[in-house]
Design a protein around this motif. Sequence first.
Motif, mmCIF file in Angstrom:
data_model
loop_
_atom_site.group_PDB
_atom_site.id
_atom_site.type_symbol
_atom_site.label_atom_id
_atom_site.label_comp_id
_atom_site.label_asym_id
_atom_site.label_seq_id
_atom_site.Cartn_x
_atom_site.Cartn_y
_atom_site.Cartn_z
ATOM 1 N N UNK A 1 6.315 4.993 8.035
ATOM 2 C CA UNK A 1 6.436 3.554 7.799
ATOM 3 C C UNK A 1 6.283 2.765 9.097
ATOM 4 N N UNK A 2 6.801 3.319 10.186
ATOM 5 C CA UNK A 2 6.629 2.674 11.492
ATOM 6 C C UNK A 2 5.146 2.573 11.835
ATOM 7 N N UNK A 3 4.435 3.681 11.656
ATOM 8 C CA UNK A 3 3.004 3.705 11.963
ATOM 9 C C UNK A 3 2.234 2.724 11.099
ATOM 10 N N UNK A 4 2.616 2.641 9.814
ATOM 11 C CA UNK A 4 1.926 1.727 8.903
ATOM 12 C C UNK A 4 2.148 0.263 9.319
ATOM 13 N N UNK A 5 3.377 -0.068 9.683
ATOM 14 C CA UNK A 5 3.679 -1.436 10.109
ATOM 15 C C UNK A 5 2.916 -1.792 11.377
ATOM 16 N N UNK A 6 2.823 -0.848 12.316
ATOM 17 C CA UNK A 6 2.094 -1.101 13.552
ATOM 18 C C UNK A 6 0.608 -1.326 13.264
ATOM 19 N N UNK A 7 0.062 -0.556 12.317
ATOM 20 C CA UNK A 7 -1.342 -0.739 11.943
ATOM 21 C C UNK A 7 -1.568 -2.126 11.345
ATOM 22 N N UNK A 8 -0.621 -2.605 10.554
ATOM 23 C CA UNK A 8 -0.732 -3.955 9.996
ATOM 24 C C UNK A 8 -0.773 -4.991 11.110
ATOM 25 N N UNK A 9 0.064 -4.783 12.135
ATOM 26 C CA UNK A 9 0.092 -5.706 13.268
ATOM 27 C C UNK A 9 -1.228 -5.660 14.025
ATOM 28 N N UNK A 10 -1.717 -4.457 14.306
ATOM 29 C CA UNK A 10 -2.961 -4.313 15.067
ATOM 30 C C UNK A 10 -4.147 -4.921 14.329
ATOM 31 N N UNK A 11 -4.130 -4.790 13.002
ATOM 32 C CA UNK A 11 -5.234 -5.311 12.190
ATOM 33 C C UNK A 11 -5.049 -6.773 11.796
ATOM 34 N N UNK A 12 -3.963 -7.381 12.289
ATOM 35 C CA UNK A 12 -3.646 -8.780 11.984
ATOM 36 C C UNK A 12 -3.605 -9.025 10.477
ATOM 37 N N UNK B 1 0.826 -1.209 0.000
ATOM 38 C CA UNK B 1 0.000 0.000 0.000
ATOM 39 C C UNK B 1 0.863 1.263 0.000
ATOM 40 N N UNK B 2 1.791 1.292 -0.909
ATOM 41 C CA UNK B 2 2.691 2.435 -1.145
ATOM 42 C C UNK B 2 3.633 2.710 0.027
ATOM 43 N N UNK B 3 3.909 1.709 0.873
ATOM 44 C CA UNK B 3 4.908 1.923 1.907
ATOM 45 C C UNK B 3 5.979 0.845 1.804
ATOM 46 N N UNK B 4 7.209 1.296 1.778
ATOM 47 C CA UNK B 4 8.354 0.402 1.711
ATOM 48 C C UNK B 4 8.785 0.117 3.150
ATOM 49 N N UNK B 5 8.585 -1.114 3.594
ATOM 50 C CA UNK B 5 8.824 -1.409 5.003
ATOM 51 C C UNK B 5 10.268 -1.168 5.401
ATOM 52 N N UNK B 6 11.207 -1.202 4.451
ATOM 53 C CA UNK B 6 12.613 -0.995 4.816
ATOM 54 C C UNK B 6 12.877 0.421 5.313
ATOM 55 N N UNK B 7 11.943 1.333 5.045
ATOM 56 C CA UNK B 7 12.085 2.686 5.586
ATOM 57 C C UNK B 7 11.941 2.699 7.106
ATOM 58 N N UNK B 8 11.386 1.623 7.664
ATOM 59 C CA UNK B 8 11.354 1.498 9.124
ATOM 60 C C UNK B 8 12.765 1.582 9.678
ATOM 61 N N UNK B 9 13.704 0.929 8.992
ATOM 62 C CA UNK B 9 15.085 0.874 9.477
ATOM 63 C C UNK B 9 15.779 2.227 9.367
ATOM 64 N N UNK B 10 15.160 3.151 8.626
ATOM 65 C CA UNK B 10 15.673 4.522 8.526
ATOM 66 C C UNK B 10 14.912 5.476 9.444
ATOM 67 N N UNK B 11 14.154 4.903 10.394
ATOM 68 C CA UNK B 11 13.402 5.688 11.366
ATOM 69 C C UNK B 11 12.335 6.565 10.716
ATOM 70 N N UNK B 12 11.746 6.100 9.620
ATOM 71 C CA UNK B 12 10.650 6.836 8.996
ATOM 72 C C UNK B 12 9.379 6.568 9.786
ATOM 73 N N UNK C 1 8.765 8.191 19.426
ATOM 74 C CA UNK C 1 7.555 7.679 18.768
ATOM 75 C C UNK C 1 6.670 7.080 19.849
ATOM 76 N N UNK C 2 5.428 7.559 19.938
ATOM 77 C CA UNK C 2 4.498 7.089 20.962
ATOM 78 C C UNK C 2 3.273 6.490 20.285
ATOM 79 N N UNK C 3 2.896 5.314 20.721
ATOM 80 C CA UNK C 3 1.716 4.667 20.171
ATOM 81 C C UNK C 3 0.856 4.141 21.314
ATOM 82 N N UNK C 4 -0.405 4.514 21.323
ATOM 83 C CA UNK C 4 -1.351 3.964 22.279
ATOM 84 C C UNK C 4 -2.083 2.800 21.641
#
Length: 319
Positions: free
Chosen positions: A23-34, A9-20, A116-119
């Motif tokens: 991308x961090x938020x998108x990956x967390x949403x994928x986890x939350x939504x299983x 969905x237009x996000x390159x997960x490797x940008x997580x490793x660059x502290x983007x 980065x804070x996530x509730x």
Amino acid sequence: NNVNLLIVNSFNYKEIFNNDHGSIARAISLIENKDPVINDIYDDIFLNSNKAIRIGITGPPGAGKSTIVDQLIDSYLSIQKSVGVIAIDPSSPFTGGALLGDRVRMSRYIENENVFIRSMGNRGSLGGLTKMAQEVGDVLAASGKDIVIYETVGVGQAEHDIVKAADFTIVVLVPESGDEVQLMKAGVIEIADLFIINKSDRPGSKRLSRLLNDSLHNNPIKDKALPAVINTIASTGKGMDVAFDKIVSEIDNLIDIRAIDDRRLVRYRSRVRDYIRQSLEEEFWTDERKIKFENITKSIDSIEISPNSMVEKLITDFN
């Protein structure tokens, strides 16, 4: 799939490793939504997640945990450390949503790339941590955050779940935390690496401090150092410098004696067991079996059979 080129969905997960942070938020949403997509990228995330120190902060509601987390963020930033926070909130029993009001003041970090804070709603998890929280911690660690802080709901005995996620556990109490006997029964002493008695300007703080210190010395935990007890007034910052220095020195000592490694191995084994248990349960409960179970237990007469016997009957019938 070529995981190295995976774009979701237009996000390159490797940008997580660059502290983007997007991308961090998108990956967390994928986890939350299983979302099953996370399975394609999770191995890579995990391999990059082993450097961060994970701190658990737990205790009863109203103890000021969020204020303490806020102070710790500032303290870590002052020594050039980046911080990720996973704040586990009570979920609405009706909507599953989290009650996030007390996180609003943390919005002052929104433009800070080092925070980065996530509730997350606990979605009925009595342990205060959702099943996804450790994976979210892995994402924050993989982004390069030096410190990952879990702040839990604080609901009694189930706080033991924090141990599964943290390298170092802080238990926050207040002078009116309640019946001290219940405190001991909850096993809080067993999980704490450090006690913070917050709101220590209130009556009873010195008494609670003495009680804790006496209990710790009279009931030492085998192969574990006695946790310190520190009094703070986090809303004004009083005592937080002492608490922060103690946290840093205690974690450094755990690293030096390789106790952190031991805890991480225990955590890894526990996670594998939990995933196996979850996987087997999900595999067992097919739609057909769910319907059959509902039919078998559709009348009040079914509760006359003990749960043990019902399990044996179900397994026999299902097989």
